[in-house]
Design a protein around this motif. Structure first.
Motif, PDB file in Angstrom:
ATOM      1  N   GLN A   1       0.791  -1.153   0.071  1.00  0.00           N
ATOM      2  CA  GLN A   1      -0.096   0.072  -0.053  1.00  0.00           C
ATOM      3  C   GLN A   1       0.837   1.271   0.062  1.00  0.00           C
ATOM      4  O   GLN A   1       0.387   2.322  -0.328  1.00  0.00           O
ATOM      5  CB  GLN A   1      -0.893   0.047   1.201  1.00  0.00           C
ATOM      6  N   PHE A   2       2.308   1.099   0.372  1.00  0.00           N
ATOM      7  CA  PHE A   2       3.051   2.265   0.510  1.00  0.00           C
ATOM      8  C   PHE A   2       3.904   2.447  -0.557  1.00  0.00           C
ATOM      9  O   PHE A   2       4.284   1.320  -1.443  1.00  0.00           O
ATOM     10  CB  PHE A   2       4.073   2.082   1.658  1.00  0.00           C
ATOM     11  N   ASP A   3       4.155   3.798  -1.093  1.00  0.00           N
ATOM     12  CA  ASP A   3       4.903   4.028  -2.084  1.00  0.00           C
ATOM     13  C   ASP A   3       6.431   4.775  -1.327  1.00  0.00           C
ATOM     14  O   ASP A   3       7.662   4.144  -1.268  1.00  0.00           O
ATOM     15  CB  ASP A   3       4.493   4.941  -3.243  1.00  0.00           C
ATOM     16  N   VAL A   4       5.977   6.007  -0.986  1.00  0.00           N
ATOM     17  CA  VAL A   4       7.132   6.713  -0.279  1.00  0.00           C
ATOM     18  C   VAL A   4       6.568   7.114   1.200  1.00  0.00           C
ATOM     19  O   VAL A   4       5.472   7.690   1.581  1.00  0.00           O
ATOM     20  CB  VAL A   4       7.578   7.898  -0.859  1.00  0.00           C
ATOM     21  N   ILE A   5       7.399   6.640   2.174  1.00  0.00           N
ATOM     22  CA  ILE A   5       7.182   7.075   3.495  1.00  0.00           C
ATOM     23  C   ILE A   5       7.931   8.026   3.976  1.00  0.00           C
ATOM     24  O   ILE A   5       9.505   7.852   4.003  1.00  0.00           O
ATOM     25  CB  ILE A   5       7.216   5.553   4.491  1.00  0.00           C
ATOM     26  N   VAL A   6       7.561   8.991   4.766  1.00  0.00           N
ATOM     27  CA  VAL A   6       8.470  10.149   5.483  1.00  0.00           C
ATOM     28  C   VAL A   6       8.314  10.132   6.758  1.00  0.00           C
ATOM     29  O   VAL A   6       7.006  10.225   7.130  1.00  0.00           O
ATOM     30  CB  VAL A   6       8.434  11.429   4.682  1.00  0.00           C
ATOM     31  N   THR A   7       9.273  10.071   7.475  1.00  0.00           N
ATOM     32  CA  THR A   7       8.888   9.987   9.088  1.00  0.00           C
ATOM     33  C   THR A   7      10.236  10.658   9.778  1.00  0.00           C
ATOM     34  O   THR A   7      11.579  11.058   9.131  1.00  0.00           O
ATOM     35  CB  THR A   7       8.854   8.784   9.655  1.00  0.00           C
ATOM     36  N   GLY A   8      10.458  10.786  11.120  1.00  0.00           N
ATOM     37  CA  GLY A   8      11.464  11.317  12.054  1.00  0.00           C
ATOM     38  C   GLY A   8      12.524  10.470  12.298  1.00  0.00           C
ATOM     39  O   GLY A   8      12.245   9.176  11.673  1.00  0.00           O
ATOM     40  N   ASN A   9      13.577  10.604  12.842  1.00  0.00           N
ATOM     41  CA  ASN A   9      14.790  10.007  13.102  1.00  0.00           C
ATOM     42  C   ASN A   9      14.409   8.572  13.893  1.00  0.00           C
ATOM     43  O   ASN A   9      14.897   7.856  13.205  1.00  0.00           O
ATOM     44  CB  ASN A   9      15.576  10.830  13.965  1.00  0.00           C
ATOM     45  N   LEU A  10      13.773   8.650  14.844  1.00  0.00           N
ATOM     46  CA  LEU A  10      13.699   7.467  15.463  1.00  0.00           C
ATOM     47  C   LEU A  10      12.495   6.484  14.892  1.00  0.00           C
ATOM     48  O   LEU A  10      12.815   5.342  14.916  1.00  0.00           O
ATOM     49  CB  LEU A  10      12.938   7.675  17.021  1.00  0.00           C
ATOM     50  N   PHE A  11      11.554   6.896  14.544  1.00  0.00           N
ATOM     51  CA  PHE A  11      10.465   6.137  13.817  1.00  0.00           C
ATOM     52  C   PHE A  11      11.281   5.411  12.449  1.00  0.00           C
ATOM     53  O   PHE A  11      10.992   4.397  12.103  1.00  0.00           O
ATOM     54  CB  PHE A  11       9.228   6.676  13.651  1.00  0.00           C
ATOM     55  N   GLY A  12      11.795   6.310  11.597  1.00  0.00           N
ATOM     56  CA  GLY A  12      12.437   6.094  10.538  1.00  0.00           C
ATOM     57  C   GLY A  12      13.452   4.993  10.684  1.00  0.00           C
ATOM     58  O   GLY A  12      13.529   3.878   9.922  1.00  0.00           O
ATOM     59  N   ASP A  13      14.185   4.816  11.862  1.00  0.00           N
ATOM     60  CA  ASP A  13      15.256   3.926  12.295  1.00  0.00           C
ATOM     61  C   ASP A  13      14.367   2.388  12.437  1.00  0.00           C
ATOM     62  O   ASP A  13      14.864   1.641  11.873  1.00  0.00           O
ATOM     63  CB  ASP A  13      15.975   4.398  13.639  1.00  0.00           C
TER      64      ASP A  13
END
Length: 372
Positions: free
Chosen positions: A241-253
């Motif tokens: 369902q995802f294409d590009v996900i953008v998020t912060g440092n901790l959640f992205g890690d």
């Protein structure tokens, strides 16, 4: 025709399996110089535990200056249990954090793509991951990893309290969101912004800033929002369902490591960490596989070099605009996997297990075939 100047490349193999997998990339660089007429000016140096052993610090100022001067940095991995006893300010992992901070590398791009030949290597059902192609854009110089106040303090009763602070500003959020929107325009045109706006003020600001930026500049791109815990669940439930996900440092890690296992192995996934181009168009950038130093298998010749090789392919695309060469390497990797060769981390029934160097040999062989 005037020869193009050599591209300045700083190579930092690091610790554990880093030097082993980097060795296979240097063989590909040699191939590109001999078969494609490219020229690279390569400087190599120490970081992480290797630098601690030699110089007493995880990264020297001289190495940071070399990184500033380079057209791109190719990084291996850092981390060594020999240094578990050192203080927090001396741990090997500080090398990568300091490079990101000093070079203002604020956007980490982590693709999670499933090669057709590795559909069965994922722990999820094949019909869930077949055709998966996600790009996770993680902010890397802000958030809880860099926010202040931070530290460990002793309370009046003698007990201790650890403190880390989640901090984001409008400009920090906007610049990483722009990277995500621009990437989406070249992909399937969808961005999912991830935070925890229900319990964190920084998450609420994140959602507001991304929403405003979208309305002002990127109405042609689809935008959705998702809480980080739900995103983790959805990545396992329905990742396509995802294409590009953008998020912060901790959640992205966390989310990018979760997404990596959808592909079958951490040893398959590359990453790029980018800054803002200067007035001359130079883009500060560092490329690294997302796997760690894996000290338990270091020196055994069984590490998977593909993530490091694909990181170099990303380097060719993003830093040097060598799209054809980047695609050539990716096609060679795909062909080798289709042939049934596997390193230990992605082995399955009916496939042939090979060493790190033999996997490198096979990819070079495919490059020769594709070059003809």
């Amino acid at each position: 025709m005037t020869a193009q100047p050599a591209k300045k490349l700083l190579v930092l193999p690091g610790d554990g399996i880093g030097p082993e997998v980097m060795r296979e990339v240097t063989r590909i660089i040699t191939w590109l110089e001999e078969k494609r007429g490219l020229s690279f000016d390569i400087t190599e140096d120490l970081v992480g535990g290797a630098s601690l052993a030699e110089y007493g610090e995880p990264i020297r100022d001289e190495v940071i200056e070399k990184a500033r001067a380079a057209d791109a940095v190719l990084f291996g991995s850092v981390g060594d249990p020999r240094w578990n006893h050192v203080g927090f300010d001396k741990r090997p992992e500080l090398a990568i954090l300091k490079l990101r901070q000093e070079l203002a590398l604020f956007a980490n791009l982590r693709p999670a793509k499933v090669f057709d030949a590795l559909v069965d290597a994922s722990t999820l059902k094949p019909d869930v991951v077949r055709g998966l192609d996600i790009m996770i854009v993680r902010e890397t110089v802000g958030g809880i990893y860099f926010g202040n106040p931070r530290g460990i303090e002793t309370l009046p009763d003698g007990s201790k309290r650890g403190i880390n602070t989640e901090v984001y500003t409008t400009s920090e959020i906007e610049r990483v969101a722009r990277v995500a929107f621009e990437l989406a325009r070249k992909r399937s045109g969808r961005v999912c912004s991830v935070e925890k706006c229900n319990v964190m003020e920084s998450g609420l600001l994140w959602k507001e800033v991304v929403t405003d930026l979208h309305a002002r500049e990127y109405k042609d791109v689809g935008l959705s929002h998702m809480l980080a815990d739900n995103c983790a669940m959805q990545l396992v439930r329905n990742p396509r369902q995802f294409d590009v996900i953008v998020t912060g440092n901790l959640f992205g890690d966390i989310l990018s490591d979760l997404a990596s296992m959808l592909t079958g192995s951490l040893g398959m996934l590359p990453s790029a960490t980018l800054g803002a181009a200067d007035s001359h168009g130079k883009l500060p950038a560092l490329y690294e596989p997302i796997h760690g130093s894996a000290p338990d298998i270091a020196g055994q010749g069984i590490a998977n070099p593909i993530a490091q090789i694909l990181s170099f392919a990303m380097l060719l695309r993003y830093s040097f605009n060598m799209q054809d060469e980047g695609q050539l390497i990716e096609d060679a990797v795909s062909n080798v996997l289709e042939s049934g060769l596997r390193t230990a981390d992605i082995i399955s029934d009916g496939k042939t297990r090979v060493s790190t160097s033999v996997m490198g040999d096979a990819i070079l062989g495919e490059l020769d075939k594709l070059q003809k």
